[in-house]
Scaffold this motif. Structure first.
Motif, PDB file in Angstrom:
ATOM      1  N   SER A  87      32.652  36.464  39.390  1.00  0.00           N
ATOM      2  CA  SER A  87      32.300  37.144  40.446  1.00  0.00           C
ATOM      3  C   SER A  87      33.254  37.625  41.330  1.00  0.00           C
ATOM      4  O   SER A  87      34.325  37.353  41.865  1.00  0.00           O
ATOM      5  CB  SER A  87      31.503  36.361  41.651  1.00  0.00           C
ATOM      6  OG  SER A  87      30.515  35.544  40.830  1.00  0.00           O
ATOM      7  N   GLN A  91      31.052  40.400  44.819  1.00  0.00           N
ATOM      8  CA  GLN A  91      30.225  39.482  44.233  1.00  0.00           C
ATOM      9  C   GLN A  91      30.246  38.238  44.960  1.00  0.00           C
ATOM     10  O   GLN A  91      31.612  37.690  44.737  1.00  0.00           O
ATOM     11  CB  GLN A  91      30.252  39.647  42.674  1.00  0.00           C
ATOM     12  CG  GLN A  91      30.012  41.257  42.191  1.00  0.00           C
ATOM     13  CD  GLN A  91      30.459  41.318  40.736  1.00  0.00           C
ATOM     14  OE1 GLN A  91      30.824  40.337  40.344  1.00  0.00           O
ATOM     15  NE2 GLN A  91      29.918  42.475  40.277  1.00  0.00           N
ATOM     16  N   THR A 243      23.504  38.740  39.519  1.00  0.00           N
ATOM     17  CA  THR A 243      24.671  38.901  40.344  1.00  0.00           C
ATOM     18  C   THR A 243      24.201  39.014  41.780  1.00  0.00           C
ATOM     19  O   THR A 243      23.243  39.640  42.538  1.00  0.00           O
ATOM     20  CB  THR A 243      25.320  40.152  39.877  1.00  0.00           C
ATOM     21  OG1 THR A 243      25.271  40.408  38.790  1.00  0.00           O
ATOM     22  CG2 THR A 243      26.686  40.282  40.757  1.00  0.00           C
TER      23      THR A 243
END
Ligand code: MF3
Ligand code: CO
Length: 272
Positions: A87, A91, A243
């Motif tokens: 990530s 994110q 995500t």
């Protein structure tokens, strides 16, 4: 809290939910899985630099897990296509690794990894600065790590579940005060029980009043995993179905350990 023996193990029953209780030998078995996750994350940290793709980091993680006699727990989990979550920047969690996602100097990446060894799970995440990151990003990650440490320290027999939540929240607030900022605590996601599955009861919030929820007993194991943002903590799941990003685009970090409740205090299982 009642204790119940079932064919598939021993559980503490709390408000209609079963919390798995591991025998000391089973905690040792979880430690083996946890150590493999830690080794895998160390290998990933070592290779995280500008020009490397998150897809390559995923391949490295899968290979390290399999070479160590484990199975990647994320791969195929509800259809998840990789062995790590990678990530980057805005994110927060569950970023899908890709060959096309090349890391650049100054990126901030959380790598989350899980492995199964002999049926027992380990789950851990680290945040890594790619090359040199800003002082604000370094402080954000350090705050989240401090929140993880405070939460882990509250994984104490005789305490209650939300003592951990409160410790995480308090540490995040205190870190922000020291840094002269307000960190966002992502509320939609949290930690979880772990053992013969990755995600088990109880859900562990990263904020809230102490003294609530099930009483912690030796043999319980929890994944403690604070997620902090530099801005607003509001989170949004992208159309890929995985995500999770910050709505305001601010950077996010995530640290996680699998921690067991023992007679001798908290035991972090996902250390090398
Ligand atoms: N390890 C994550 C967690 O900490 C979950 C990963 S979801 C997966 O709870 F699909 F990637 F496995
Ligand atoms: Co987890």
């Amino acid at each position: 809290m009642r204790v119940i023996s079932r064919a598939r193990g021993v559980f503490a029953r709390w408000r209609g939910r079963d919390i798995e209780l591991k025998a000391p030998a089973e905690i040792e078995a979880m430690r083996v899985a946890g150590a493999l996750v830690a080794r895998t994350l160390a290998a990933v940290v070592e290779q995280t630099k500008p020009g490397v793709s998150t897809g390559e980091l995923d391949e490295l993680a899968e290979q390290t897990i399999r070479d160590g006699g484990g199975v990647p727990s994320f791969l195929g989990y509800h259809g998840y296509p990789a062995s790590i979550c990678a990530s980057v920047n805005e994110q927060i969690v569950h970023g899908i690794p890709a060959r096309e996602r090349i890391l650049a100097e100054g990126d901030l990446i959380s790598v989350d990894c899980g492995a199964i060894v002999d049926g027992w799970h380990g789950d851990s995440a680290v945040t890594i600065g790619v090359g040199t990151v800003s002082e604000a990003d370094r402080a954000l990650s350090a705050a989240c790590r401090a929140a993880l440490d405070a939460g882990s320290a509250a994984v104490l027999a005789g305490g209650r579940l939300t003592d951990i939540s409160h410790a995480v929240q308090t540490a995040a607030i205190d870190a922000g005060r020291r840094d002269g900022v307000t960190y966002g605590i992502v509320a939609e996601y949290g930690g979880h029980g772990i053992g013969t599955s990755m995600h088990m009861d109880p859900f562990l919030p990263n904020h809230g009043d102490p003294g609530r929820g099930p009483r912690l007993r030796p043999g319980m194991a929890l994944a403690v995993e604070p997620m902090l943002t530099a801005g607003d903590p509001e989170a949004l799941e992208l159309a890929d179905g995985w995500t999770v990003v910050t709505v305001d685009g601010s950077r996010a970090v995530h640290w996680e350990h699998t921690v067991a409740v023992t007679e001798d205090g908290p035991r972090v299982l996902t250390l090398p």
